[in-house]
Design a protein around this motif. Sequence first.
Motif, PDB file in Angstrom:
ATOM      1  N   VAL A  74       0.837  -1.206   0.000  1.00 36.38           N
ATOM      2  CA  VAL A  74       0.000   0.000   0.000  1.00 36.38           C
ATOM      3  C   VAL A  74       0.871   1.255   0.000  1.00 36.38           C
ATOM      4  O   VAL A  74       1.734   1.420   0.869  1.00 36.38           O
ATOM      5  N   ALA A  82       1.657   4.784   0.944  1.00 39.65           N
ATOM      6  CA  ALA A  82       1.238   5.701   2.004  1.00 39.65           C
ATOM      7  C   ALA A  82       1.325   7.152   1.551  1.00 39.65           C
ATOM      8  O   ALA A  82       0.975   8.059   2.299  1.00 39.65           O
ATOM      9  N   LEU A  98      -3.351  10.029   1.550  1.00 43.23           N
ATOM     10  CA  LEU A  98      -3.649   8.616   1.286  1.00 43.23           C
ATOM     11  C   LEU A  98      -4.879   8.531   0.395  1.00 43.23           C
ATOM     12  O   LEU A  98      -5.766   9.387   0.452  1.00 43.23           O
ATOM     13  N   ALA A 122      -6.289   2.977   0.054  1.00 45.95           N
ATOM     14  CA  ALA A 122      -5.272   2.736   1.082  1.00 45.95           C
ATOM     15  C   ALA A 122      -5.917   2.754   2.465  1.00 45.95           C
ATOM     16  O   ALA A 122      -5.620   1.899   3.320  1.00 45.95           O
ATOM     17  N   LEU A 149      -6.031  -0.376   5.135  1.00 47.63           N
ATOM     18  CA  LEU A 149      -5.550  -0.225   6.521  1.00 47.63           C
ATOM     19  C   LEU A 149      -6.646  -0.610   7.505  1.00 47.63           C
ATOM     20  O   LEU A 149      -6.381  -1.296   8.506  1.00 47.63           O
ATOM     21  N   VAL A 172       0.118  -4.522  10.055  1.00 48.03           N
ATOM     22  CA  VAL A 172       0.695  -3.513   9.171  1.00 48.03           C
ATOM     23  C   VAL A 172       2.210  -3.485   9.390  1.00 48.03           C
ATOM     24  O   VAL A 172       2.669  -3.286  10.514  1.00 48.03           O
ATOM     25  N   TYR A 201       5.516  -1.429   8.488  1.00 46.50           N
ATOM     26  CA  TYR A 201       5.795  -0.068   8.025  1.00 46.50           C
ATOM     27  C   TYR A 201       7.266   0.249   8.245  1.00 46.50           C
ATOM     28  O   TYR A 201       7.961  -0.432   8.985  1.00 46.50           O
ATOM     29  N   VAL A 212       7.113   6.455   7.100  1.00 45.67           N
ATOM     30  CA  VAL A 212       5.663   6.522   7.244  1.00 45.67           C
ATOM     31  C   VAL A 212       5.308   7.254   8.542  1.00 45.67           C
ATOM     32  O   VAL A 212       5.825   6.947   9.608  1.00 45.67           O
ATOM     33  N   VAL A 272      -0.960  -5.670   5.468  1.00 41.56           N
ATOM     34  CA  VAL A 272      -0.669  -4.449   4.728  1.00 41.56           C
ATOM     35  C   VAL A 272       0.815  -4.150   4.879  1.00 41.56           C
ATOM     36  O   VAL A 272       1.330  -4.059   5.989  1.00 41.56           O
ATOM     37  N   LEU A 278       3.008  -1.258   4.233  1.00 40.54           N
ATOM     38  CA  LEU A 278       2.852   0.171   3.967  1.00 40.54           C
ATOM     39  C   LEU A 278       4.187   0.722   3.513  1.00 40.54           C
ATOM     40  O   LEU A 278       5.215   0.534   4.176  1.00 40.54           O
TER      41      LEU A 278
END
Lengths: 257, 257
Positions: free
Chosen positions: B17, B19, B27, B31, B35, B41, B43, B47, B92, B94
Amino acid sequence: MKHAPFADRSPGSIALVGAGPGARDLLTLRAVARLAAADVVFYDRLVDPEVLSLAPQAEHVFVGKEVGAHSWPQDRINAVIVAAALQGRRVVRLKSGDPSIFGRACEELDAARSVGIAVEIVPGITAASAAAAALGRPLTERGATDRLVIATATCKPGDPDPELAALLTPGTTLALYMAMHRLPLLVAQMLAAGHDPALAVEVVGSASTSREAVLRCTLANLVARVAEAVLGNPAILLIRHPKAAAVATRRAIALVV
Amino acid sequence: MKHAPFADRSPGSIALVGAGPGARDLLTLRAVARLAAADVVFYDRLVDPEVLSLAPQAEHVFVGKEVGAHSWPQDRINAVIVAAALQGRRVVRLKSGDPSIFGRACEELDAARSVGIAVEIVPGITAASAAAAALGRPLTERGATDRLVIATATCKPGDPDPELAALLTPGTTLALYMAMHRLPLLVAQMLAAGHDPALAVEVVGSASTSREAVLRCTLANLVARVAEAVLGNPAILLIRHPKAAAVATRRAIALVV
């Protein structure tokens, strides 16, 4: 439309809002907020009607090209959006993709600034990013392609044809916008520049929309395959020239020489 | 983490995804939806924590670089996201900006596909688009620049330095990512290639965030101005070579010759 005669009227504003590639859920939250707060939305033919439903309170004005008719000239679009803002209205100028990429944003920014209207750009997802998502394949691939060239096959009338083949250097992914009507020229340029007829080409039509179409072919059969698939603009054409392929070609040439 | 032993367990999935550049409201709706539906998630450091607040129900796993520490190796990231999906979780991953542009997406797509996990790319706003919005100036300007080259000054260890000056052909806007630590080399390359020391350069640091900084300078004073402004990565450097400037240069050369 004339300048509102009320001296105490709050000034209007213009937001050049990227509508993204087509799918409603590829708008940003900021784009949705600007649409929800708009008094008037100016849009063109590439914007999906579903996107306009995010601004039910606003007036919707079409400023694009009707089938078989001429487009609105850019000067006229500049004039109407500025006139609406001068009336104190919150204007959204909705543009497909990202307003900063082939969006004619300069003209509208200049027109707004020349009369002191506040203007902002709300970025959008450009079609190349949506095409990559449709393909499930990124635009850069580490060690193979580490730059992305976004170019258009359509330029200002009077300008010479863009030399597209020269852009496809080793390590490059070339994303071509608005190229569907110039494919024979493109293929001829690429072959004349020494690119392999078997070079892979990916075409994504109407990325992210219900009409999305993905085509994987080669330089040699690109024209025929696109014609078969009845693919027109807007479509994105991706051609990749990986570094490794360039090295392999140089080695092959060295062996022959 | 091991493969869940339940044969009837519904399969997991991975969404790479985008960000976007940092601002939460940049976003996309898609997205946000991914989320909101995530079980976990993954990341990294670019982010914004505010973005993670869109997935309060999910486990949040940091896979980036801590100050003074090494980054997670890409292989380890691949392994943990795939392991989570094999447990039946909606993953996800990110990524700042657009996963398709300098996002190391290939490695994660391949890892997922190699074990039959469904994987998708959700496109995001890339930093160059956010930089243009910050500047209030688009990336292409009709009649002046009709292509955008997105390149990075940082490449795979062992690869030769990218020849950045060669990319700045007439009609091009060059958007350089991750270049802040290589500015002296960049300037030397540009000057050696014959570019004017007075050529305008725009730098946008942390576009769209509360730390956003805009710097307008020239090739000649770029290094000093960036040092003064204490601008580091992530920043976008924009250099434009308008067609008209190229024509003017050719005419000047013709007059001298």
